[in-house]
Design a protein around this motif. Structure first.
Motif, PDB file in Angstrom:
ATOM      1  N   LEU A  57       0.880  -1.135   0.121  1.00 33.63           N
ATOM      2  CA  LEU A  57       0.040  -0.021  -0.036  1.00 33.63           C
ATOM      3  C   LEU A  57       0.991   1.267   0.001  1.00 33.63           C
ATOM      4  O   LEU A  57       0.446   2.307  -0.588  1.00 33.63           O
ATOM      5  N   ALA A  58       1.974   1.150   0.553  1.00 28.79           N
ATOM      6  CA  ALA A  58       2.817   2.267   0.589  1.00 28.79           C
ATOM      7  C   ALA A  58       3.179   2.976  -0.537  1.00 28.79           C
ATOM      8  O   ALA A  58       3.548   4.348  -0.748  1.00 28.79           O
ATOM      9  N   GLY A  59       3.508   2.337  -1.475  1.00 28.16           N
ATOM     10  CA  GLY A  59       3.928   2.619  -2.826  1.00 28.16           C
ATOM     11  C   GLY A  59       2.832   2.998  -4.027  1.00 28.16           C
ATOM     12  O   GLY A  59       3.288   3.360  -5.005  1.00 28.16           O
ATOM     13  N   VAL A  60       1.625   3.144  -3.664  1.00 27.99           N
ATOM     14  CA  VAL A  60       0.539   3.387  -4.468  1.00 27.99           C
ATOM     15  C   VAL A  60      -0.592   4.105  -4.269  1.00 27.99           C
ATOM     16  O   VAL A  60      -0.484   4.760  -3.026  1.00 27.99           O
ATOM     17  N   ASP A  61      -1.262   4.772  -5.197  1.00 28.07           N
ATOM     18  CA  ASP A  61      -2.315   5.886  -4.782  1.00 28.07           C
ATOM     19  C   ASP A  61      -3.777   5.347  -4.854  1.00 28.07           C
ATOM     20  O   ASP A  61      -4.489   5.797  -4.246  1.00 28.07           O
ATOM     21  N   ALA A  62      -3.853   4.198  -5.394  1.00 29.22           N
ATOM     22  CA  ALA A  62      -4.986   3.578  -5.715  1.00 29.22           C
ATOM     23  C   ALA A  62      -4.942   1.996  -5.758  1.00 29.22           C
ATOM     24  O   ALA A  62      -3.853   1.628  -6.165  1.00 29.22           O
ATOM     25  N   VAL A  63      -5.965   1.266  -5.507  1.00 28.77           N
ATOM     26  CA  VAL A  63      -6.033  -0.213  -5.395  1.00 28.77           C
ATOM     27  C   VAL A  63      -7.293  -0.920  -5.908  1.00 28.77           C
ATOM     28  O   VAL A  63      -8.291  -0.333  -5.783  1.00 28.77           O
ATOM     29  N   SER A  64      -6.932  -1.663  -6.886  1.00 31.00           N
ATOM     30  CA  SER A  64      -8.000  -2.457  -7.566  1.00 31.00           C
ATOM     31  C   SER A  64      -7.987  -3.909  -6.995  1.00 31.00           C
ATOM     32  O   SER A  64      -6.842  -4.482  -6.738  1.00 31.00           O
ATOM     33  N   PHE A  65      -9.397  -4.527  -6.835  1.00 30.76           N
ATOM     34  CA  PHE A  65      -9.308  -5.727  -6.053  1.00 30.76           C
ATOM     35  C   PHE A  65      -9.903  -6.954  -6.943  1.00 30.76           C
ATOM     36  O   PHE A  65     -10.756  -6.640  -7.617  1.00 30.76           O
ATOM     37  N   ALA A  66      -9.099  -8.078  -6.608  1.00 32.13           N
ATOM     38  CA  ALA A  66      -9.917  -9.379  -7.461  1.00 32.13           C
ATOM     39  C   ALA A  66      -9.350 -10.230  -6.435  1.00 32.13           C
ATOM     40  O   ALA A  66      -8.847 -11.399  -6.984  1.00 32.13           O
ATOM     41  N   VAL A  67      -9.987 -10.460  -5.408  1.00 32.47           N
ATOM     42  CA  VAL A  67     -10.030 -11.429  -4.130  1.00 32.47           C
ATOM     43  C   VAL A  67     -11.337 -11.545  -3.873  1.00 32.47           C
ATOM     44  O   VAL A  67     -12.433 -10.874  -3.819  1.00 32.47           O
ATOM     45  N   PRO A  68     -11.441 -12.694  -3.197  1.00 34.70           N
ATOM     46  CA  PRO A  68     -12.874 -12.825  -2.456  1.00 34.70           C
ATOM     47  C   PRO A  68     -13.397 -11.622  -1.499  1.00 34.70           C
ATOM     48  O   PRO A  68     -12.629 -11.062  -1.122  1.00 34.70           O
ATOM     49  N   PRO A  69     -14.947 -11.563  -1.423  1.00 36.69           N
ATOM     50  CA  PRO A  69     -15.117 -10.365  -0.989  1.00 36.69           C
ATOM     51  C   PRO A  69     -14.748 -10.187   0.417  1.00 36.69           C
ATOM     52  O   PRO A  69     -14.676  -8.860   1.040  1.00 36.69           O
ATOM     53  N   ASP A  70     -14.627 -11.334   1.420  1.00 36.42           N
ATOM     54  CA  ASP A  70     -14.493 -10.941   2.609  1.00 36.42           C
ATOM     55  C   ASP A  70     -12.810 -10.570   2.676  1.00 36.42           C
ATOM     56  O   ASP A  70     -12.301  -9.681   3.630  1.00 36.42           O
ATOM     57  N   VAL A  71     -12.105 -11.303   1.879  1.00 33.26           N
ATOM     58  CA  VAL A  71     -10.577 -10.731   1.995  1.00 33.26           C
ATOM     59  C   VAL A  71     -10.398  -9.192   1.339  1.00 33.26           C
ATOM     60  O   VAL A  71      -9.700  -8.384   1.842  1.00 33.26           O
ATOM     61  N   GLN A  72     -11.339  -8.840   0.423  1.00 31.29           N
ATOM     62  CA  GLN A  72     -11.399  -7.464  -0.412  1.00 31.29           C
ATOM     63  C   GLN A  72     -11.620  -6.561   1.108  1.00 31.29           C
ATOM     64  O   GLN A  72     -11.018  -5.701   1.172  1.00 31.29           O
ATOM     65  N   ALA A  73     -12.887  -6.778   1.725  1.00 32.01           N
ATOM     66  CA  ALA A  73     -13.206  -5.780   2.708  1.00 32.01           C
ATOM     67  C   ALA A  73     -12.129  -5.323   3.715  1.00 32.01           C
ATOM     68  O   ALA A  73     -11.875  -4.327   4.023  1.00 32.01           O
ATOM     69  N   ALA A  74     -11.602  -6.241   4.230  1.00 31.74           N
ATOM     70  CA  ALA A  74     -10.391  -6.030   5.321  1.00 31.74           C
ATOM     71  C   ALA A  74      -9.215  -5.299   4.566  1.00 31.74           C
ATOM     72  O   ALA A  74      -8.708  -4.389   5.185  1.00 31.74           O
ATOM     73  N   ILE A  75      -8.836  -5.929   3.689  1.00 33.85           N
ATOM     74  CA  ILE A  75      -7.645  -5.005   2.715  1.00 33.85           C
ATOM     75  C   ILE A  75      -8.027  -3.637   2.334  1.00 33.85           C
ATOM     76  O   ILE A  75      -7.373  -2.591   2.569  1.00 33.85           O
ATOM     77  N   ALA A  76      -9.279  -3.477   1.815  1.00 32.50           N
ATOM     78  CA  ALA A  76      -9.783  -2.177   1.386  1.00 32.50           C
ATOM     79  C   ALA A  76      -9.852  -1.226   2.453  1.00 32.50           C
ATOM     80  O   ALA A  76      -9.812  -0.040   2.425  1.00 32.50           O
ATOM     81  N   THR A  77     -10.507  -1.743   3.668  1.00 36.58           N
ATOM     82  CA  THR A  77     -10.824  -0.824   4.904  1.00 36.58           C
ATOM     83  C   THR A  77      -9.120  -0.458   5.133  1.00 36.58           C
ATOM     84  O   THR A  77      -9.259   1.023   5.399  1.00 36.58           O
ATOM     85  N   GLN A  78      -8.458  -1.090   5.274  1.00 36.40           N
ATOM     86  CA  GLN A  78      -6.809  -0.744   5.526  1.00 36.40           C
ATOM     87  C   GLN A  78      -6.350   0.316   4.433  1.00 36.40           C
ATOM     88  O   GLN A  78      -6.135   1.259   4.804  1.00 36.40           O
ATOM     89  N   ALA A  79      -6.754  -0.136   3.173  1.00 33.29           N
ATOM     90  CA  ALA A  79      -6.229   0.814   2.353  1.00 33.29           C
ATOM     91  C   ALA A  79      -6.895   2.270   2.231  1.00 33.29           C
ATOM     92  O   ALA A  79      -6.189   3.218   1.995  1.00 33.29           O
ATOM     93  N   ALA A  80      -7.982   2.116   2.518  1.00 32.83           N
ATOM     94  CA  ALA A  80      -8.861   3.535   2.543  1.00 32.83           C
ATOM     95  C   ALA A  80      -8.387   4.387   3.757  1.00 32.83           C
ATOM     96  O   ALA A  80      -8.024   5.518   3.696  1.00 32.83           O
ATOM     97  N   ARG A  81      -7.961   3.585   4.878  1.00 33.58           N
ATOM     98  CA  ARG A  81      -7.332   4.388   5.967  1.00 33.58           C
ATOM     99  C   ARG A  81      -6.082   5.183   5.848  1.00 33.58           C
ATOM    100  O   ARG A  81      -5.526   5.987   6.214  1.00 33.58           O
ATOM    101  N   ASP A  82      -5.189   4.381   4.866  1.00 35.68           N
ATOM    102  CA  ASP A  82      -4.146   4.661   4.327  1.00 35.68           C
ATOM    103  C   ASP A  82      -4.423   5.873   3.077  1.00 35.68           C
ATOM    104  O   ASP A  82      -3.147   6.367   2.556  1.00 35.68           O
ATOM    105  N   GLY A  83      -5.452   6.061   2.818  1.00 34.83           N
ATOM    106  CA  GLY A  83      -5.602   7.331   1.900  1.00 34.83           C
ATOM    107  C   GLY A  83      -5.661   6.971   0.436  1.00 34.83           C
ATOM    108  O   GLY A  83      -5.407   7.500  -0.606  1.00 34.83           O
ATOM    109  N   LYS A  84      -6.076   5.477   0.062  1.00 35.75           N
ATOM    110  CA  LYS A  84      -6.112   5.104  -1.123  1.00 35.75           C
ATOM    111  C   LYS A  84      -7.370   4.979  -1.856  1.00 35.75           C
ATOM    112  O   LYS A  84      -8.210   4.660  -1.033  1.00 35.75           O
ATOM    113  N   HIS A  85      -7.600   5.248  -3.178  1.00 33.91           N
ATOM    114  CA  HIS A  85      -8.636   5.231  -3.858  1.00 33.91           C
ATOM    115  C   HIS A  85      -9.063   3.811  -4.057  1.00 33.91           C
ATOM    116  O   HIS A  85      -7.829   3.051  -4.185  1.00 33.91           O
ATOM    117  N   LEU A  86     -10.166   3.249  -4.254  1.00 33.55           N
ATOM    118  CA  LEU A  86     -10.604   2.152  -4.331  1.00 33.55           C
ATOM    119  C   LEU A  86     -11.402   1.626  -5.419  1.00 33.55           C
ATOM    120  O   LEU A  86     -12.533   2.356  -5.528  1.00 33.55           O
TER     121      LEU A  86
END
Ligand SMILES: NC(=O)c1ccc[n+]([C@@H]2O[C@H](COP(=O)([O-])OP(=O)(O)OC[C@H]3O[C@@H](n4cnc5c(N)ncnc54)[C@H](OP(=O)(O)O)[C@@H]3O)[C@@H](O)[C@H]2O)c1
Length: 299
Positions: free
Chosen positions: A58-87
């Motif tokens: 996450l440290a090296g990107v501005d935005a994140v694109s997800f292609a993992v199961p929904p429960d895995v996505q939700a956990a990582i996306a929440t962390q990514a949003a808290r780190d200021g990444k667009h989703l």
């Protein structure tokens, strides 16, 4: 905008990575996967950097694109949003209402942009259909069915979370999103299960229209197919069945996400709030289905 891709499976390879590579203003610079070999191999194809550690990724990107199961996505996306990444999120955004609420809260607090890839909502022919639906107005209802065959043995979408959650959570989000966009916000749902993972939904929409959808992932290929229409005083208007270019559709979604991120626009018709609201309809349907199964088992 530097994008990181979460996931190295079939959908990441055939859709997310190529869409990121062909979208103006987006650059695929990092790949995260739980399997280091798969991450290295996919990253190498796009001259990106593979990661196993989520925080370093996450440290090296501005935005994140997800292609993992929904429960895995939700956990990582929440962390990514808290780190200021667009989703750029996949549907469903999560598998529980609590996880979806946490994700929405993180996005709202961070003020990042979000788009959920409800595929049809990014298809030009379906968008033209939705525009025609809005122009004509006066719709009384809608009917739809998506009979999928993803749970057949050789299908690349026969993945553990789909076998567990079935069509309601995989195809259901697409159908609820489309009926919501064409007939208005869903105010209530009634759900009844059929055999295997067949689910029938009756939706009530704000404004009075009602609609139905039937979904399954267990159809044979001979039976598989999609159809949907709305009906009213002016007749019947069917969703176009043109061939789907999923990379082009995702590229449109990515383009809209990057444009919003650049201009500080956090809302989008398919943003994380909408994804959360669609998930609430599915969760209520799931409660009713579980209750019906429990009642049938008890008798
Ligand atoms: N919008 C659409 O039309 C559309 C179409 C297809 C899929 N999707 C969405 O795309 C997402 C992924 O699709 P899929 O299920 O078919 O997956 P997939 O393409 O089979 O890939 C799943 C990926 O997630 C990884 N993964 C699985 N379980 C994991 C875990 N517990 N922790 C970390 N990583 C894990 C897999 O790693 P391994 O390779 O190590 O197993 C693989 O990289 C889903 O949200 C689905 O709804 C959307």
């Amino acid at each position: 905008m530097r994008f990181g891709l979460v996931g190295t499976g079939y959908w990441a390879r055939v859709t997310h990575a190529p869409a990121l590579a062909c979208t103006e203003g987006a650059e695929l610079t990092a790949v995260w996967g739980r399997d280091p070999h798969a991450a290295a191999s996919l990253a190498a194809e796009y001259q990106a950097t593979p990661y196993h550690d989520v925080s370093a990724f996450l440290a090296g990107v501005d935005a994140v694109s997800f292609a993992v199961p929904p429960d895995v996505q939700a956990a990582i996306a929440t962390q990514a949003a808290r780190d200021g990444k667009h989703l750029l999120l996949e549907k469903p955004v999560a598998l529980t209402e609590a996880a979806a609420d946490d994700l929405v809260e993180a996005v709202a607090q961070a003020g990042v942009a979000s788009v959920v890839f409800f595929t049809q909502r990014f298809q030009p022919d379906v968008r033209a259909w939705l525009a025609e639906v809005e122009t004509r107005g006066g719709w009384a209802g809608g009917a739809s069915a998506w009979l999928g065959s993803a749970l057949r043995e050789s299908n690349p979408f026969n993945t553990p979370w789909r076998r567990d959650k079935g069509a309601l959570w995989d195809i259901g989000p697409h159908m609820v999103s489309l009926l919501w966009a064409s007939l208005g916000p869903v105010t209530s749902v009634s759900a009844d299960p059929g055999p295997a993972d067949v689910t029938h939904l009756v939706l009530h929409h704000q404004g009075g229209a009602t609609s139905t959808t039937t979904v399954t992932l267990s159809a044979t290929e001979a039976a598989a197919g999609f159809q949907a229409y709305v009906w009213g005083d002016s007749g019947r208007l069917a969703v176009p069945l043109g061939s789907l270019d999923q990379v082009a559709a995702l590229s449109i979604a990515l383009g809209e996400l990057t444009a919003n991120a650049r201009t500080g626009q956090t809302r989008h018709p398919c943003d994380v709030w909408f994804g959360r609201d669609v998930g609430r309809v599915l969760a209520e349907a799931q409660r009713q289905i579980d209750a019906r199964h429990a009642a049938r088992t008890a008798t």
